[in-house]
Design a protein around this motif. Structure first.
Motif, PDB file in Angstrom:
ATOM      1  N   UNK A 101       7.065   9.509 -24.129  1.00  0.00           N
ATOM      2  CA  UNK A 101       7.450  10.207 -22.901  1.00  0.00           C
ATOM      3  C   UNK A 101       8.530  11.251 -23.167  1.00  0.00           C
ATOM      4  N   UNK A 102       9.521  10.879 -23.976  1.00  0.00           N
ATOM      5  CA  UNK A 102      10.576  11.827 -24.348  1.00  0.00           C
ATOM      6  C   UNK A 102       9.956  13.028 -25.050  1.00  0.00           C
ATOM      7  N   UNK A 103       9.061  12.752 -25.979  1.00  0.00           N
ATOM      8  CA  UNK A 103       8.418  13.825 -26.744  1.00  0.00           C
ATOM      9  C   UNK A 103       7.641  14.756 -25.815  1.00  0.00           C
ATOM     10  N   UNK A 104       6.877  14.195 -24.898  1.00  0.00           N
ATOM     11  CA  UNK A 104       6.100  15.021 -23.964  1.00  0.00           C
ATOM     12  C   UNK A 104       7.012  15.850 -23.070  1.00  0.00           C
ATOM     13  N   UNK A 109       6.845  18.180 -31.011  1.00  0.00           N
ATOM     14  CA  UNK A 109       5.623  18.385 -31.776  1.00  0.00           C
ATOM     15  C   UNK A 109       5.291  17.211 -32.686  1.00  0.00           C
ATOM     16  N   UNK A 110       6.290  16.364 -32.961  1.00  0.00           N
ATOM     17  CA  UNK A 110       6.089  15.234 -33.859  1.00  0.00           C
ATOM     18  C   UNK A 110       7.175  14.203 -33.604  1.00  0.00           C
ATOM     19  N   UNK A 111       6.833  12.922 -33.785  1.00  0.00           N
ATOM     20  CA  UNK A 111       7.802  11.825 -33.673  1.00  0.00           C
ATOM     21  C   UNK A 111       7.990  11.235 -35.060  1.00  0.00           C
ATOM     22  N   UNK A 112       9.244  11.015 -35.439  1.00  0.00           N
ATOM     23  CA  UNK A 112       9.563  10.426 -36.745  1.00  0.00           C
ATOM     24  C   UNK A 112      10.370   9.154 -36.501  1.00  0.00           C
ATOM     25  N   UNK A 138       1.021  11.340 -28.009  1.00  0.00           N
ATOM     26  CA  UNK A 138       0.328  12.598 -27.752  1.00  0.00           C
ATOM     27  C   UNK A 138       0.538  13.614 -28.875  1.00  0.00           C
ATOM     28  N   UNK A 139       1.362  13.251 -29.862  1.00  0.00           N
ATOM     29  CA  UNK A 139       1.635  14.101 -31.024  1.00  0.00           C
ATOM     30  C   UNK A 139       1.572  13.244 -32.274  1.00  0.00           C
ATOM     31  N   UNK A 140       1.552  13.858 -33.460  1.00  0.00           N
ATOM     32  CA  UNK A 140       1.564  13.060 -34.698  1.00  0.00           C
ATOM     33  C   UNK A 140       2.839  12.220 -34.796  1.00  0.00           C
ATOM     34  N   UNK A 141       2.686  11.037 -35.391  1.00  0.00           N
ATOM     35  CA  UNK A 141       3.821  10.128 -35.622  1.00  0.00           C
ATOM     36  C   UNK A 141       3.931   9.908 -37.124  1.00  0.00           C
ATOM     37  N   UNK A 142       5.134  10.118 -37.649  1.00  0.00           N
ATOM     38  CA  UNK A 142       5.406   9.833 -39.051  1.00  0.00           C
ATOM     39  C   UNK A 142       6.259   8.584 -39.110  1.00  0.00           C
ATOM     40  N   UNK A 143       5.790   7.568 -39.839  1.00  0.00           N
ATOM     41  CA  UNK A 143       6.512   6.312 -39.998  1.00  0.00           C
ATOM     42  C   UNK A 143       7.047   6.268 -41.417  1.00  0.00           C
ATOM     43  N   UNK A 144       8.381   6.273 -41.537  1.00  0.00           N
ATOM     44  CA  UNK A 144       9.048   6.277 -42.839  1.00  0.00           C
ATOM     45  C   UNK A 144       9.260   4.836 -43.300  1.00  0.00           C
ATOM     46  N   UNK A 145       9.036   4.583 -44.580  1.00  0.00           N
ATOM     47  CA  UNK A 145       9.212   3.237 -45.149  1.00  0.00           C
ATOM     48  C   UNK A 145      10.614   2.971 -45.542  1.00  0.00           C
TER      49      UNK A 145
END
Length: 145
Positions: A101-104, A109-112, A138-145
């Motif tokens: 929701x925050x991103x929208x 453009x992307x969530x990390x 609604x956007x790409x999500x990058x999940x960092x290890x």
């Protein structure tokens, strides 16, 4: 066009890894804005007494203030000192839904996010919240290890 990255922090060491990744990515992109987000997990489906409801708003405001002061503001300050355009936000809610929701709302453009930490956000996120965020964002999500 400015790219906006939303970084979900957990208040733990893993948040630093997400910030580092986002900072590196922003440097590669060039014109980029970073939005540091902290979600205080909260469910509207709890039953409370009238007295508890009267105190609920005050507690929520205090939690937001504390999270801004302890987690978000230092992260934003570090990004700004590195020459980045950055701002911060704290919200209550379901982690996956609220980050999306925050991103929208903010035009992200992307969530990390980071998948592992000593506890907190990432511990919750690694379970069903990660799956929900990745599947429903609604956007790409990058999940960092």
């Amino acid at each position: 066009m400015t790219t906006k990255l939303v970084i979900g922090l957990d208040g733990q060491g893993s948040g630093d890894r997400a910030l580092t990744y986002a900072k590196d990515l922003a440097e590669r992109i060039g014109e980029c804005e970073l939005l540091v987000a902290y979600v205080i997990e909260w469910s509207p489906y709890s039953f409370q007494t009238a007295e508890e409801n009267a105190q609920r708003h005050k507690r929520r405001e205090e939690e937001i203030s504390t999270a801004m002061e302890r987690v978000v503001d230092p992260a934003v300050a570090a990004l700004k000192s590195a020459g980045m355009t950055a701002s911060g936000i704290v919200r209550h809610g379901d982690v996956a839904d609220t980050l999306n929701s925050i991103c929208e709302k903010e035009g992200g453009h992307q969530i990390i996010v980071c998948r592992s930490s000593e506890g907190g956000f990432a511990k919750r996120l690694f379970g069903s919240s990660t799956a929900n965020l990745v599947m429903s964002a609604s956007v790409p999500v990058t999940v960092i290890g």
